[in-house]
Design a protein around this motif. Sequence first.
Motif, PDB file in Angstrom:
ATOM      1  N   TRP A   1       0.866  -1.200   0.012  1.00 32.18           N
ATOM      2  CA  TRP A   1       0.072   0.194  -0.207  1.00 32.18           C
ATOM      3  C   TRP A   1       0.897   1.282  -0.010  1.00 32.18           C
ATOM      4  O   TRP A   1       0.523   2.510  -0.228  1.00 32.18           O
ATOM      5  CB  TRP A   1      -0.941   0.042   1.279  1.00 32.18           C
ATOM      6  CG  TRP A   1      -2.257  -0.859   1.178  1.00 32.18           C
ATOM      7  CD1 TRP A   1      -2.346  -1.854   0.154  1.00 32.18           C
ATOM      8  CD2 TRP A   1      -3.391  -0.620   1.764  1.00 32.18           C
ATOM      9  NE1 TRP A   1      -3.506  -2.289   0.156  1.00 32.18           N
ATOM     10  CE2 TRP A   1      -4.237  -1.649   1.095  1.00 32.18           C
ATOM     11  CE3 TRP A   1      -3.820  -0.069   2.814  1.00 32.18           C
ATOM     12  CZ2 TRP A   1      -5.387  -1.935   1.754  1.00 32.18           C
ATOM     13  CZ3 TRP A   1      -5.080  -0.189   3.269  1.00 32.18           C
ATOM     14  CH2 TRP A   1      -6.056  -1.050   2.702  1.00 32.18           C
ATOM     15  N   TRP A   2       1.977   1.221   0.366  1.00 32.60           N
ATOM     16  CA  TRP A   2       3.030   2.413   0.140  1.00 32.60           C
ATOM     17  C   TRP A   2       4.035   2.018  -0.665  1.00 32.60           C
ATOM     18  O   TRP A   2       4.741   0.923  -0.848  1.00 32.60           O
ATOM     19  CB  TRP A   2       3.596   2.610   1.672  1.00 32.60           C
ATOM     20  CG  TRP A   2       4.491   3.913   2.024  1.00 32.60           C
ATOM     21  CD1 TRP A   2       5.714   4.057   1.393  1.00 32.60           C
ATOM     22  CD2 TRP A   2       3.946   5.309   2.289  1.00 32.60           C
ATOM     23  NE1 TRP A   2       6.014   5.327   1.558  1.00 32.60           N
ATOM     24  CE2 TRP A   2       5.007   5.981   2.220  1.00 32.60           C
ATOM     25  CE3 TRP A   2       2.882   5.473   2.667  1.00 32.60           C
ATOM     26  CZ2 TRP A   2       4.959   7.298   2.463  1.00 32.60           C
ATOM     27  CZ3 TRP A   2       2.618   6.782   3.022  1.00 32.60           C
ATOM     28  CH2 TRP A   2       3.854   7.907   2.872  1.00 32.60           C
ATOM     29  N   PRO A   3       4.464   3.140  -1.450  1.00 32.47           N
ATOM     30  CA  PRO A   3       4.024   4.659  -1.651  1.00 32.47           C
ATOM     31  C   PRO A   3       3.023   4.525  -2.771  1.00 32.47           C
ATOM     32  O   PRO A   3       2.384   5.737  -2.948  1.00 32.47           O
ATOM     33  CB  PRO A   3       5.282   5.335  -1.926  1.00 32.47           C
ATOM     34  CG  PRO A   3       6.120   4.176  -2.830  1.00 32.47           C
ATOM     35  CD  PRO A   3       5.720   3.035  -2.221  1.00 32.47           C
TER      36      PRO A   3
ATOM     37  N   ALA B   1      -2.166   3.898   0.989  1.00 33.75           N
ATOM     38  CA  ALA B   1      -1.787   4.322   2.376  1.00 33.75           C
ATOM     39  C   ALA B   1      -1.469   5.904   2.337  1.00 33.75           C
ATOM     40  O   ALA B   1      -1.640   6.468   3.250  1.00 33.75           O
ATOM     41  CB  ALA B   1      -0.363   3.583   2.545  1.00 33.75           C
ATOM     42  N   PRO B   2      -0.605   6.388   1.324  1.00 37.14           N
ATOM     43  CA  PRO B   2      -0.467   7.821   1.437  1.00 37.14           C
ATOM     44  C   PRO B   2      -1.681   8.547   1.506  1.00 37.14           C
ATOM     45  O   PRO B   2      -1.750   9.585   2.211  1.00 37.14           O
ATOM     46  CB  PRO B   2       0.292   8.252   0.012  1.00 37.14           C
ATOM     47  CG  PRO B   2       1.153   7.004  -0.272  1.00 37.14           C
ATOM     48  CD  PRO B   2      -0.183   5.932  -0.131  1.00 37.14           C
TER      49      PRO B   2
ATOM     50  N   LEU C   1      -3.149   8.425   4.916  1.00 39.43           N
ATOM     51  CA  LEU C   1      -2.396   9.375   5.919  1.00 39.43           C
ATOM     52  C   LEU C   1      -2.902  10.408   5.710  1.00 39.43           C
ATOM     53  O   LEU C   1      -3.147  11.049   6.976  1.00 39.43           O
ATOM     54  CB  LEU C   1      -1.111   9.256   5.376  1.00 39.43           C
ATOM     55  CG  LEU C   1      -0.061   9.998   6.252  1.00 39.43           C
ATOM     56  CD1 LEU C   1       0.077   9.661   7.698  1.00 39.43           C
ATOM     57  CD2 LEU C   1       1.519  10.173   5.718  1.00 39.43           C
TER      58      LEU C   1
ATOM     59  N   TRP D   1       4.246  10.165  -3.067  1.00 41.29           N
ATOM     60  CA  TRP D   1       3.473  10.263  -1.937  1.00 41.29           C
ATOM     61  C   TRP D   1       3.048  11.330  -1.335  1.00 41.29           C
ATOM     62  O   TRP D   1       2.071  11.424  -0.617  1.00 41.29           O
ATOM     63  CB  TRP D   1       4.284   9.207  -0.940  1.00 41.29           C
ATOM     64  CG  TRP D   1       5.510  10.119  -0.292  1.00 41.29           C
ATOM     65  CD1 TRP D   1       6.759  10.195  -0.918  1.00 41.29           C
ATOM     66  CD2 TRP D   1       5.395  10.747   0.920  1.00 41.29           C
ATOM     67  NE1 TRP D   1       7.335  10.825   0.123  1.00 41.29           N
ATOM     68  CE2 TRP D   1       6.778  11.296   0.957  1.00 41.29           C
ATOM     69  CE3 TRP D   1       4.297  11.144   1.744  1.00 41.29           C
ATOM     70  CZ2 TRP D   1       6.930  12.097   2.370  1.00 41.29           C
ATOM     71  CZ3 TRP D   1       4.617  11.653   2.841  1.00 41.29           C
ATOM     72  CH2 TRP D   1       5.966  12.435   3.198  1.00 41.29           C
TER      73      TRP D   1
ATOM     74  N   SER E   1      -0.793  12.318  -0.470  1.00 41.87           N
ATOM     75  CA  SER E   1      -1.203  12.720   0.854  1.00 41.87           C
ATOM     76  C   SER E   1      -1.780  13.934   0.919  1.00 41.87           C
ATOM     77  O   SER E   1      -2.747  13.895   1.685  1.00 41.87           O
ATOM     78  CB  SER E   1       0.159  12.642   1.707  1.00 41.87           C
ATOM     79  OG  SER E   1       0.642  11.495   1.962  1.00 41.87           O
TER      80      SER E   1
END
Length: 272
Positions: free
Chosen positions: A77-79, A83-84, A87, A138, A142
């Motif tokens: 899931w990152w980057p 995930a970003p 976050l 990322w 985010s």
Amino acid sequence: MLIDGFSPVTIVLLVAILAASALMSGLSGFGFSAIGALCLILLPPKLGVPLLMTLSAANQIMSLRQLKADMKPIKHWWPDGPAPYLLGGLLGVPVGIAILGSLPTSDLMMVFGAFLVVYAGYSLLRPHTAHATVQGSWLSSSLVGMSGGVIGGFTAFPGAPVVVWSGLRHLPKKESRAIVQPYIFVLQILSISLLALQRPETFGRTYWLLVAITVPVVLPCTLMGVKLYRSLSDVNFRRVTFILLGISGLGLLIKAADSFPAVARAIKTAAL
């Protein structure tokens, strides 16, 4: 009356709107609250927004279970995965919840709704290109996720900025859904949890009765939408997402426009 203050006609209208919401969300991976915003003509925002959040989360659970083979493992899931976005979204949701409870939101909804309508129209009319308009990182992901968290906290539409960003990056439909759906699900759960902690009175008898009536309709319609999704090409999938983005924008404009209360009252009176 089964629910105080709601006639059978009102309940039928709510169920019909939410059935259409679930079908289109199952098809595209987002947009449940875009069509579901029509419920806010019949429901006050402080009841309607939590209801849309709850049903959207249920819709995402059903979709994710059906499409789990298309989802990236959490370790990936990152980057480049969700995930970003998550976050940023986790930081943005509390701001959106605060706006829902304390600040006038009509101007924000008007501006964002107009942007979505213009962007969706432009995207549908422009020539098709296979090249990304922007490059992602990322950090940019985010920031996009944070904007979705803020917007979702007071509108129940957290996925719109992420969908716009995915379109600008020209992601394939599987990769786009693998980002958008976990993002929407986590943020809706977070928003509901914060509302439950900060305003427990929101989740009273009327809320739970509406959930009990609508969930048995929402879930089968979601499955129908997922089945339709499997037959879409990447190009047609993008067209569907742009149409739903435009509907999202219209929903926000309807919520925000000061000129619509008389229309809303007329519709509500007819339904009651």
